[in-house]
Design a protein around this motif. Structure first.
Motif, short mmCIF file in Angstrom:
data_model
loop_
_atom_site.label_atom_id
_atom_site.label_comp_id
_atom_site.label_asym_id
_atom_site.label_seq_id
_atom_site.Cartn_x
_atom_site.Cartn_y
_atom_site.Cartn_z
N SER A 108 -20.13 30.13 -11.88
CA SER A 108 -20.86 31.11 -11.08
C SER A 108 -20.67 32.51 -11.66
O SER A 108 -19.66 32.80 -12.30
N ALA A 109 -21.65 33.36 -11.45
CA ALA A 109 -21.65 34.75 -11.94
C ALA A 109 -21.31 34.82 -13.43
O ALA A 109 -20.47 35.58 -13.86
N SER A 110 -21.98 33.98 -14.22
CA SER A 110 -21.72 33.94 -15.66
C SER A 110 -23.03 33.89 -16.43
O SER A 110 -24.11 33.89 -15.85
N LEU A 111 -22.91 33.79 -17.73
CA LEU A 111 -24.06 33.62 -18.62
C LEU A 111 -24.30 32.15 -18.95
O LEU A 111 -24.95 31.84 -19.94
N ALA A 112 -23.81 31.23 -18.14
CA ALA A 112 -23.87 29.80 -18.44
C ALA A 112 -25.30 29.27 -18.59
O ALA A 112 -25.52 28.25 -19.23
N GLY A 113 -26.28 29.95 -18.04
CA GLY A 113 -27.66 29.50 -18.14
C GLY A 113 -28.39 30.06 -19.36
O GLY A 113 -29.57 29.79 -19.56
N ALA A 114 -27.70 30.80 -20.21
CA ALA A 114 -28.33 31.38 -21.40
C ALA A 114 -28.66 30.31 -22.42
O ALA A 114 -28.03 29.25 -22.47
N LYS A 115 -29.66 30.60 -23.24
CA LYS A 115 -30.03 29.68 -24.33
C LYS A 115 -30.58 30.46 -25.50
O LYS A 115 -31.07 31.58 -25.35
N LEU A 116 -30.46 29.87 -26.67
CA LEU A 116 -31.10 30.39 -27.87
C LEU A 116 -32.30 29.51 -28.15
O LEU A 116 -32.22 28.29 -28.03
N VAL A 117 -33.41 30.12 -28.51
CA VAL A 117 -34.62 29.37 -28.80
C VAL A 117 -35.02 29.63 -30.25
O VAL A 117 -35.20 30.77 -30.66
N ARG A 134 -16.76 24.32 -18.23
CA ARG A 134 -16.93 25.77 -18.13
C ARG A 134 -17.61 26.28 -19.39
O ARG A 134 -17.32 25.84 -20.50
N CYS A 135 -18.50 27.24 -19.21
CA CYS A 135 -19.23 27.79 -20.35
C CYS A 135 -18.30 28.61 -21.25
O CYS A 135 -17.31 29.17 -20.79
N LEU A 136 -18.64 28.64 -22.53
CA LEU A 136 -17.95 29.51 -23.47
C LEU A 136 -18.74 30.82 -23.47
O LEU A 136 -19.54 31.11 -24.37
N CYS A 137 -18.54 31.55 -22.41
CA CYS A 137 -19.30 32.76 -22.17
C CYS A 137 -18.56 33.66 -21.18
O CYS A 137 -17.59 33.24 -20.57
N THR A 138 -19.07 34.86 -21.02
CA THR A 138 -18.49 35.81 -20.08
C THR A 138 -18.83 35.42 -18.66
O THR A 138 -19.95 35.00 -18.36
N LYS A 139 -17.85 35.57 -17.79
CA LYS A 139 -18.06 35.46 -16.34
C LYS A 139 -17.96 36.86 -15.77
O LYS A 139 -17.06 37.61 -16.10
#
Length: 183
Positions: A108-117, A134-139
């Motif tokens: 929650s409250a993270s960039l977990a939904g980001a993608k590269l196209v 857990r995403c390898l990203c900022t929360k």
């Protein structure tokens, strides 16, 4: 003396175990921390970057996403980083940016939904996860206060070496096209 050696051995064993949420294992860049308050004034350069803007997009609620780095890393992944600035009047906690997968409670409250196209290769690359999902990203656990910004990072599987340009997408933000740099 034997107790000290056993205690030191146990300490090394525990500190070497995975599963922590410190954001510093698995080759992650420590420059974009996802811990603590971390707000910066909007006009400051994000820490851990040279401040060069590769792409900048503006979304709803006066949110600006800036990308300052998109680097191919050793090990077959890409790290994208930058800052998100809140130009609005309310605190912002990344609504809709966490994605819609089953692991929402961990991301929650993270960039977990980001993608590269990769438009040329007609392929999407979703954010990498640790063994617990857990995403390898900022929360953005404490959000971003009005008038402030926070640095961020996100890691993805690397597209083929022939792919030089990708679009970064997250939440309701417009796509941001960036060129990938080498290691």
């Amino acid at each position: 003396m034997a107790t000290v050696a056993v205690t030191a051995g146990l300490l090394l064993t525990v500190s070497g175990c995975g599963g922590g949420d410190d954001g510093k294992d698995d080759g992650k860049k420590p420059a974009a921390s996802d811990q603590g308050d971390g707000d910066q004034k909007v006009n400051e350069k994000p820490s851990g970057t040279d401040g060069e803007v590769l792409a900048e997009v503006r979304g709803s609620d006066s949110i600006t996403l800036t990308i300052t780095s998109a680097v191919r890393e050793e090990g077959g992944f890409v790290t994208v980083s930058g800052k998100v600035a809140n130009g609005g009047s309310k605190p912002w906690v990344a609504p809709g940016w966490q994605g819609d997968e089953a692991e929402l409670s961990k991301n929650s409250a993270s960039l977990a939904g980001a993608k590269l196209v990769d438009k040329a290769g007609k392929k999407r690359y979703y954010i990498l996860r640790d063994t617990e999902g857990r995403c390898l990203c900022t929360k953005f656990s404490v959000g971003v206060s009005p008038g402030n910004s926070k640095t961020w990072y996100a890691q993805f599987p690397a597209p083929p070496e022939s792919t030089k340009k990708v679009d970064f997408q997250v939440g309701d933000m417009p796509s941001a096209s960036v060129e990938l740099s080498g290691e």
